[in-house]
Scaffold this active site. Structure first.
Site, PDB file in Angstrom:
ATOM      1  N   GLY A  14      33.030  -6.306  -4.036  1.00 57.21           N
ATOM      2  CA  GLY A  14      33.154  -6.833  -2.606  1.00 57.21           C
ATOM      3  C   GLY A  14      32.610  -5.839  -1.610  1.00 57.21           C
ATOM      4  O   GLY A  14      33.497  -4.657  -1.202  1.00 57.21           O
ATOM      5  N   GLY A 135      41.806  -0.076   8.912  1.00 52.09           N
ATOM      6  CA  GLY A 135      40.568  -0.469   9.572  1.00 52.09           C
ATOM      7  C   GLY A 135      39.475   0.141   8.669  1.00 52.09           C
ATOM      8  O   GLY A 135      39.485   0.931   7.672  1.00 52.09           O
ATOM      9  N   HIS A 190      54.324  -3.790   7.771  1.00 50.21           N
ATOM     10  CA  HIS A 190      53.632  -2.714   8.802  1.00 50.21           C
ATOM     11  C   HIS A 190      52.793  -3.662   9.620  1.00 50.21           C
ATOM     12  O   HIS A 190      52.753  -3.089  10.858  1.00 50.21           O
ATOM     13  CB  HIS A 190      52.649  -1.988   7.574  1.00 50.21           C
ATOM     14  N   GLU A 194      52.965  -3.587  13.559  1.00 51.18           N
ATOM     15  CA  GLU A 194      51.923  -3.475  14.440  1.00 51.18           C
ATOM     16  C   GLU A 194      51.798  -4.378  15.543  1.00 51.18           C
ATOM     17  O   GLU A 194      51.600  -3.894  16.588  1.00 51.18           O
ATOM     18  CB  GLU A 194      50.723  -3.451  13.533  1.00 51.18           C
ATOM     19  N   LYS A 265      44.973 -12.823  12.616  1.00 56.72           N
ATOM     20  CA  LYS A 265      44.743 -13.355  11.080  1.00 56.72           C
ATOM     21  C   LYS A 265      45.697 -13.688  10.200  1.00 56.72           C
ATOM     22  O   LYS A 265      45.689 -14.370   9.085  1.00 56.72           O
ATOM     23  CB  LYS A 265      44.002 -12.156  10.359  1.00 56.72           C
ATOM     24  N   ARG A 292      51.106 -13.898  21.267  1.00 51.20           N
ATOM     25  CA  ARG A 292      49.743 -14.357  21.204  1.00 51.20           C
ATOM     26  C   ARG A 292      49.467 -15.698  21.139  1.00 51.20           C
ATOM     27  O   ARG A 292      48.453 -16.248  21.525  1.00 51.20           O
ATOM     28  CB  ARG A 292      49.223 -13.390  19.698  1.00 51.20           C
TER      29      ARG A 292
HETATM   30  C1  6PG Z   1      45.314  -2.142   9.285  1.00 48.96           C
HETATM   31  C2  6PG Z   1      45.194  -3.568  10.165  1.00 48.96           C
HETATM   32  C3  6PG Z   1      44.748  -4.590   9.686  1.00 48.96           C
HETATM   33  C4  6PG Z   1      44.344  -5.660  10.791  1.00 48.96           C
HETATM   34  C5  6PG Z   1      45.384  -6.647  10.702  1.00 48.96           C
HETATM   35  C6  6PG Z   1      45.927  -7.405  11.851  1.00 48.96           C
HETATM   36  O1  6PG Z   1      46.744  -2.093   8.855  1.00 48.96           O
HETATM   37  O2  6PG Z   1      44.200  -1.858   8.889  1.00 48.96           O
HETATM   38  O3  6PG Z   1      46.700  -4.006   9.990  1.00 48.96           O
HETATM   39  O4  6PG Z   1      44.929  -5.064   8.414  1.00 48.96           O
HETATM   40  O5  6PG Z   1      44.619  -5.095  12.283  1.00 48.96           O
HETATM   41  O6  6PG Z   1      44.741  -7.575   9.625  1.00 48.96           O
HETATM   42  O7  6PG Z   1      44.908  -8.259  12.356  1.00 48.96           O
HETATM   43  P1  6PG Z   1      45.174  -9.349  13.418  1.00 48.96           P
HETATM   44  O8  6PG Z   1      46.002  -8.520  14.395  1.00 48.96           O
HETATM   45  O9  6PG Z   1      43.749  -9.820  13.992  1.00 48.96           O
HETATM   46  O10 6PG Z   1      46.120 -10.440  12.842  1.00 48.96           O
END
Ligand code: 6PG
Length: 437
Positions: A14, A135, A190, A194, A265, A292
């Site tokens: 991938g 990311g 995590h 976030e 997501k 959100r």
């Molecule tokens: C990471 C992030 C990354 C992304 C999430 C959340 O740890 O690198 O968490 O995985 O920011 O998928 O995305 P959303 O905020 O768009 O749901």
């Protein structure tokens, strides 16, 4: 002769941006040779052409890919979570042998990882779900990595993952989290944290803008200042950077021309759903997910514009004191979000029989990942001082921090309620704290 000469010690399936960046990161570290495979071969060819220095071993078919890997074969899947991941696993299982290792590096739902691990184990192949955070930039330069799976798999993949992980105080940000779905479970939490962190930042920004009367550029300076103290973190740092941006075509602050709707997501919602099942209140994270959803309901919000607001106005006499109140409310609420997140980890570990070391998790979140922050050292210390700690917020350091923030926190939540300013995460965290007491 082992038959492994000239072969790759690691493969990536991938080659979208996360996969190709991870492949480049791996190739850049001493001792790694990287085999690469993508569903369409053009992408593979393009990556080889763009990065001749990486010395990739490109494969056109899964058979070729398996043949280019040294035993035990170790491959990281970096494709979309869900069905695409299952499809790749099915193909790899056909060409891999017992003892080989398949790592899913995507944001999979941990229960899918448990299911996949069980199914793949029957073939004698190791299946590992690994959360990877940071990311695109983290994938390229050093992510925080949260692998689950068997101890046997960890023995082989541990050194490879350590070679590419971010480094905090000389230690690579990767640890064997626990068996089967433990890694993806911890990555999910995590992400939940976030979400809470981001919502708290948004609430602080809104208060500073609408109550404090600061401009986005001034708020950028406030966040930059906060980033030199106990709030120091990646998300606070980039908030300052974002708020400083000006839209070139209108000359307005960029934040004012961005659509005020936040999508998701799914990992935040998964965190809340799992916490409901585990009976753990993660109210700060839940409010972040719901905020959100509310932002993404423009028709409702527009219809509600005519509803009565507040008869009170909140006039701030001492702006410096107000900024400090907001900072303290943010810090206290953040401590609650982490405390709740770690409660969910403890409950998940008990439910699924994982031996998760909480202090180690805080350690591997210190660099590379999105929630990286200075204060994670304090979490590691708290669990080192008392491994049986029943709630993070009750550890002496955090209890003191919340205690000294308390008058500010109450002033902000009460003031916001009177003035009609939404502070769902600040307020629910304070209510949780009072409930807990
Ligand atoms: C990471 C992030 C990354 C992304 C999430 C959340 O740890 O690198 O968490 O995985 O920011 O998928 O995305 P959303 O905020 O768009 O749901």
């Amino acid at each position: 002769m082992s038959g492994n000469e000239g072969k790759a010690n690691i493969g990536i399936v991938g080659l979208a941006v996360m996969g190709s960046n991870l492949a480049r990161n791996l190739a850049s570290r001493e001792g790694n040779t990287v085999a690469i495979f993508n569903r369409s071969y053009e992408k593979t060819e393009a990556l080889v052409a763009e990065h001749p220095e990486a010395g990739f071993l490109p494969a056109k078919t899964y058979e070729e890919f398996a043949a280019s890997l040294a035993r035990p074969r170790t491959a990281i899947i970096m494709v979309q979570a869900g069905r695409p991941t299952d499809a790749v696993i099915d193909e790899l299982v056909k060409v891999f042998e017992p003892g080989d290792i398949i790592i899913d590096g995507g944001n999979a739902l941990f229960t899918d990882t448990i299911r996949r691990e069980k199914a793949v184990r029957e073939t004698g192949i190791n299946f590992v779900g690994a959360g990877i955070s940071g990311g695109e930039e983290g994938a390229l330069n050093g992510p925080s990595i949260m692998p689950g799976g068997s101890a046997e798999a960890w023995e082989t993949m541990g050194p490879i993952l350590k070679s590419i992980a971010a480094v905090a105080d000389g230690e690579p940000c990767v640890t064997h989290v626990g068996t089967d779905g433990a890694g993806h479970f911890v990555k999910m939490i995590h992400n939940g944290i976030e979400y809470a962190d981001m919502q708290l930042i948004a609430e602080a920004y809104d208060l500073l803008r609408r109550v404090g009367g600061f401009t986005p550029a001034e708020i950028a300076d406030i966040f930059a200042e906060w980033n030199t103290g106990e709030l120091e973190s990646y998300l606070i740092e980039i908030t300052a950077e974002v708020l400083r941006q000006v839209d070139a075509s209108t000359g307005k602050p960029l934040v004012d021309v961005i659509l005020d709707q936040a999508g998701a997501k799914g990992t935040g919602a998964w965190t809340v759903q799992s916490a409901l099942d585990l009976g753990v209140p993660v109210s700060g994270i839940a409010e972040a997910v719901f905020a959100r959803s509310l932002s993404s309901a423009p028709a409702q919000r527009s219809a509600a514009q005519s509803l009565p607001a507040s008869t009170e106005t909140w006039s701030v006499d001492d702006r410096d004191a107000f900024v400090e109140d907001v900072r303290r409310a943010l810090y206290a609420s953040k401590i609650i979000a982490y405390s709740q997140g770690f409660d969910a980890i403890v409950a998940g570990a008990a439910e699924y029989n994982w031996d998760i070391k909480k202090g180690e998790i805080a350690k591997i979140w210190r660099a590379g990942c999105i929630i990286r922050a200075q204060f994670l050292n304090r979490i590691t210390e708290a669990y080192a001082d008392d491994p049986e700690l029943v709630a993070l917020v009750t550890a002496p350091y955090f209890a003191d921090a919340v205690g000294s923030a308390l008058p500010s926190w109450r002033r902000i939540v009460a003031g916001a309620a009177l003035a009609g300013i939404p502070t769902p995460a600040f307020a629910s965290s304070l209510s949780y704290y009072d409930g807990l007491r």
